[in-house]
Design a protein around this motif. Sequence first.
Motif, PDB file in Angstrom:
ATOM      1  N   PHE A  36       0.840  -1.205   0.000  1.00 24.32           N
ATOM      2  CA  PHE A  36       0.000   0.000   0.000  1.00 24.32           C
ATOM      3  C   PHE A  36       0.873   1.254   0.000  1.00 24.32           C
ATOM      4  CE2 PHE A  36      -3.231  -2.744   2.382  1.00 24.32           C
ATOM      5  CZ  PHE A  36      -4.009  -2.959   1.267  1.00 24.32           C
ATOM      6  N   GLY A  37       1.910   1.254   0.806  1.00 27.46           N
ATOM      7  CA  GLY A  37       2.808   2.406   0.868  1.00 27.46           C
ATOM      8  C   GLY A  37       3.530   2.648  -0.443  1.00 27.46           C
ATOM      9  N   GLU A  38       3.967   1.576  -1.092  1.00 28.02           N
ATOM     10  CA  GLU A  38       4.653   1.720  -2.375  1.00 28.02           C
ATOM     11  C   GLU A  38       3.736   2.323  -3.436  1.00 28.02           C
ATOM     12  OE1 GLU A  38       7.105  -1.112  -5.535  1.00 28.02           O
ATOM     13  OE2 GLU A  38       6.567  -1.904  -3.564  1.00 28.02           O
ATOM     14  N   LEU A  39       2.504   1.854  -3.487  1.00 27.70           N
ATOM     15  CA  LEU A  39       1.540   2.421  -4.430  1.00 27.70           C
ATOM     16  C   LEU A  39       1.283   3.892  -4.147  1.00 27.70           C
ATOM     17  CD1 LEU A  39      -1.145  -0.404  -4.599  1.00 27.70           C
ATOM     18  CD2 LEU A  39       0.265   0.406  -6.494  1.00 27.70           C
ATOM     19  N   ARG A  40       1.075   4.213  -2.873  1.00 28.36           N
ATOM     20  CA  ARG A  40       0.783   5.601  -2.481  1.00 28.36           C
ATOM     21  C   ARG A  40       1.941   6.523  -2.858  1.00 28.36           C
ATOM     22  NH1 ARG A  40      -0.937   3.938   2.038  1.00 28.36           N
ATOM     23  NH2 ARG A  40       0.956   4.369   3.183  1.00 28.36           N
ATOM     24  N   GLU A  41       3.180   6.079  -2.620  1.00 24.34           N
ATOM     25  CA  GLU A  41       4.339   6.921  -2.926  1.00 24.34           C
ATOM     26  C   GLU A  41       4.497   7.126  -4.428  1.00 24.34           C
ATOM     27  OE1 GLU A  41       7.279   9.494  -2.628  1.00 24.34           O
ATOM     28  OE2 GLU A  41       6.050   8.776  -0.958  1.00 24.34           O
ATOM     29  N   LYS A  79      -6.585  19.032 -15.309  1.00 21.03           N
ATOM     30  CA  LYS A  79      -5.566  18.741 -14.303  1.00 21.03           C
ATOM     31  C   LYS A  79      -6.206  18.158 -13.049  1.00 21.03           C
ATOM     32  CE  LYS A  79      -2.057  21.178 -11.572  1.00 21.03           C
ATOM     33  NZ  LYS A  79      -1.323  22.449 -11.497  1.00 21.03           N
ATOM     34  N   SER A  80      -7.296  18.741 -12.601  1.00 27.01           N
ATOM     35  CA  SER A  80      -8.004  18.224 -11.433  1.00 27.01           C
ATOM     36  C   SER A  80      -8.484  16.801 -11.680  1.00 27.01           C
ATOM     37  CB  SER A  80      -9.196  19.111 -11.086  1.00 27.01           C
ATOM     38  OG  SER A  80      -8.753  20.387 -10.699  1.00 27.01           O
ATOM     39  N   ALA A  81      -9.008  16.547 -12.872  1.00 28.88           N
ATOM     40  CA  ALA A  81      -9.490  15.204 -13.201  1.00 28.88           C
ATOM     41  C   ALA A  81      -8.339  14.214 -13.234  1.00 28.88           C
ATOM     42  CB  ALA A  81     -10.215  15.219 -14.545  1.00 28.88           C
ATOM     43  N   ALA A  82      -7.198  14.607 -13.773  1.00 32.72           N
ATOM     44  CA  ALA A  82      -6.045  13.709 -13.836  1.00 32.72           C
ATOM     45  C   ALA A  82      -5.594  13.315 -12.432  1.00 32.72           C
ATOM     46  CB  ALA A  82      -4.904  14.375 -14.604  1.00 32.72           C
ATOM     47  N   ILE A  83      -5.506  14.279 -11.542  1.00 32.30           N
ATOM     48  CA  ILE A  83      -5.086  13.976 -10.166  1.00 32.30           C
ATOM     49  C   ILE A  83      -6.137  13.130  -9.457  1.00 32.30           C
ATOM     50  CG2 ILE A  83      -4.577  15.010  -7.914  1.00 32.30           C
ATOM     51  CD1 ILE A  83      -3.106  17.239  -9.498  1.00 32.30           C
ATOM     52  N   ARG A  84      -7.407  13.408  -9.698  1.00 31.89           N
ATOM     53  CA  ARG A  84      -8.480  12.606  -9.107  1.00 31.89           C
ATOM     54  C   ARG A  84      -8.400  11.156  -9.601  1.00 31.89           C
ATOM     55  NH1 ARG A  84     -12.105  15.947  -9.671  1.00 31.89           N
ATOM     56  NH2 ARG A  84     -12.655  15.518 -11.823  1.00 31.89           N
ATOM     57  N   LYS A  85      -8.100  10.972 -10.870  1.00 36.01           N
ATOM     58  CA  LYS A  85      -8.006   9.621 -11.424  1.00 36.01           C
ATOM     59  C   LYS A  85      -6.779   8.874 -10.897  1.00 36.01           C
ATOM     60  CE  LYS A  85     -10.831  10.549 -15.435  1.00 36.01           C
ATOM     61  NZ  LYS A  85     -11.920   9.630 -15.128  1.00 36.01           N
ATOM     62  N   ILE A  86      -5.707   9.584 -10.610  1.00 37.05           N
ATOM     63  CA  ILE A  86      -4.553   8.945  -9.959  1.00 37.05           C
ATOM     64  C   ILE A  86      -4.987   8.429  -8.598  1.00 37.05           C
ATOM     65  CG2 ILE A  86      -2.260   9.333  -8.964  1.00 37.05           C
ATOM     66  CD1 ILE A  86      -1.879  11.488 -11.206  1.00 37.05           C
ATOM     67  N   ARG A  87      -5.726   9.256  -7.877  1.00 40.57           N
ATOM     68  CA  ARG A  87      -6.235   8.848  -6.554  1.00 40.57           C
ATOM     69  C   ARG A  87      -7.155   7.637  -6.672  1.00 40.57           C
ATOM     70  NH1 ARG A  87     -10.449  11.444  -2.881  1.00 40.57           N
ATOM     71  NH2 ARG A  87      -9.764  10.807  -0.820  1.00 40.57           N
ATOM     72  N   GLU A  88      -8.028   7.658  -7.668  1.00 42.68           N
ATOM     73  CA  GLU A  88      -8.927   6.522  -7.887  1.00 42.68           C
ATOM     74  C   GLU A  88      -8.137   5.262  -8.222  1.00 42.68           C
ATOM     75  OE1 GLU A  88     -11.641   7.716 -10.957  1.00 42.68           O
ATOM     76  OE2 GLU A  88     -12.573   9.256  -9.703  1.00 42.68           O
ATOM     77  N   ALA A  89      -7.086   5.413  -9.008  1.00 42.95           N
ATOM     78  CA  ALA A  89      -6.262   4.263  -9.372  1.00 42.95           C
ATOM     79  C   ALA A  89      -5.612   3.644  -8.142  1.00 42.95           C
ATOM     80  CB  ALA A  89      -5.192   4.672 -10.396  1.00 42.95           C
ATOM     81  N   VAL A  90      -5.140   4.484  -7.226  1.00 48.01           N
ATOM     82  CA  VAL A  90      -4.546   3.974  -5.991  1.00 48.01           C
ATOM     83  C   VAL A  90      -5.603   3.226  -5.173  1.00 48.01           C
ATOM     84  CG1 VAL A  90      -3.516   4.629  -3.774  1.00 48.01           C
ATOM     85  CG2 VAL A  90      -2.712   5.683  -5.880  1.00 48.01           C
ATOM     86  N   MET A  91      -6.780   3.792  -5.061  1.00 45.98           N
ATOM     87  CA  MET A  91      -7.833   3.135  -4.278  1.00 45.98           C
ATOM     88  C   MET A  91      -8.216   1.794  -4.902  1.00 45.98           C
ATOM     89  SD  MET A  91     -10.244   6.227  -2.850  1.00 45.98           S
ATOM     90  CE  MET A  91     -10.486   7.092  -4.389  1.00 45.98           C
ATOM     91  N   THR A  92      -8.297   1.737  -6.227  1.00 46.93           N
ATOM     92  CA  THR A  92      -8.640   0.484  -6.894  1.00 46.93           C
ATOM     93  C   THR A  92      -7.520  -0.534  -6.745  1.00 46.93           C
ATOM     94  OG1 THR A  92      -9.998   1.723  -8.461  1.00 46.93           O
ATOM     95  CG2 THR A  92      -9.389  -0.520  -9.080  1.00 46.93           C
ATOM     96  N   ALA A  93      -6.274  -0.087  -6.859  1.00 47.03           N
ATOM     97  CA  ALA A  93      -5.143  -0.993  -6.662  1.00 47.03           C
ATOM     98  C   ALA A  93      -5.103  -1.499  -5.233  1.00 47.03           C
ATOM     99  CB  ALA A  93      -3.832  -0.285  -7.036  1.00 47.03           C
ATOM    100  N   ALA A 126       1.465  12.390  -9.237  1.00 47.39           N
ATOM    101  CA  ALA A 126       0.577  13.549  -9.058  1.00 47.39           C
ATOM    102  C   ALA A 126       1.386  14.850  -9.042  1.00 47.39           C
ATOM    103  CB  ALA A 126      -0.244  13.399  -7.787  1.00 47.39           C
ATOM    104  N   HIS A 127       2.577  14.823  -8.437  1.00 50.28           N
ATOM    105  CA  HIS A 127       3.431  16.011  -8.452  1.00 50.28           C
ATOM    106  C   HIS A 127       3.885  16.350  -9.874  1.00 50.28           C
ATOM    107  CE1 HIS A 127       3.750  17.135  -4.265  1.00 50.28           C
ATOM    108  NE2 HIS A 127       4.016  15.889  -3.919  1.00 50.28           N
ATOM    109  N   VAL A 128       4.181  15.334 -10.670  1.00 53.19           N
ATOM    110  CA  VAL A 128       4.569  15.572 -12.074  1.00 53.19           C
ATOM    111  C   VAL A 128       3.403  16.187 -12.836  1.00 53.19           C
ATOM    112  CG1 VAL A 128       5.240  14.455 -14.242  1.00 53.19           C
ATOM    113  CG2 VAL A 128       6.323  13.766 -12.098  1.00 53.19           C
ATOM    114  N   VAL A 129       2.219  15.628 -12.667  1.00 51.37           N
ATOM    115  CA  VAL A 129       1.033  16.183 -13.326  1.00 51.37           C
ATOM    116  C   VAL A 129       0.814  17.621 -12.879  1.00 51.37           C
ATOM    117  CG1 VAL A 129      -1.493  16.004 -13.495  1.00 51.37           C
ATOM    118  CG2 VAL A 129      -0.073  13.944 -13.702  1.00 51.37           C
ATOM    119  N   ASN A 130       0.935  17.881 -11.591  1.00 45.06           N
ATOM    120  CA  ASN A 130       0.740  19.229 -11.058  1.00 45.06           C
ATOM    121  C   ASN A 130       1.741  20.217 -11.648  1.00 45.06           C
ATOM    122  OD1 ASN A 130      -0.663  21.022  -9.253  1.00 45.06           O
ATOM    123  ND2 ASN A 130       1.168  20.966  -7.948  1.00 45.06           N
ATOM    124  N   ARG A 131       2.984  19.758 -11.787  1.00 44.17           N
ATOM    125  CA  ARG A 131       4.040  20.625 -12.314  1.00 44.17           C
ATOM    126  C   ARG A 131       3.891  20.867 -13.821  1.00 44.17           C
ATOM    127  NH1 ARG A 131       8.006  17.610 -11.000  1.00 44.17           N
ATOM    128  NH2 ARG A 131       8.504  16.761 -13.039  1.00 44.17           N
TER     129      ARG A 131
END
Length: 68
Positions: free
Chosen positions: A23-28, A47-61, A34-39
């Motif tokens: 779980f920690g490896e996925l989160r990191e 941009k908001s949708a991309a970061i939200r989808k990264i979060r969703e991907a972590v939750m699904t993983a 997300a920082h790359v997308v933000n930058r």
Amino acid sequence: MKNEEIDHLFTYHPPTFEQVPLFGELREAAREFAHVVNRCCPDGADKSAAIRKIREAVMTANAAIACG
């Protein structure tokens, strides 16, 4: 889908000792991405949708790990 499968999906699965570092490896990795997308991306809905989808991907993983 069988009722047992649905019940399994909607049951709390406490992490095992072996799962915690996964779980920690996925989160990191997601945080770094997300920082790359933000930058790289301009502020806005995409941009908001991309970061939200990264979060969703972590939750699904995480669910994949927890539910096996």
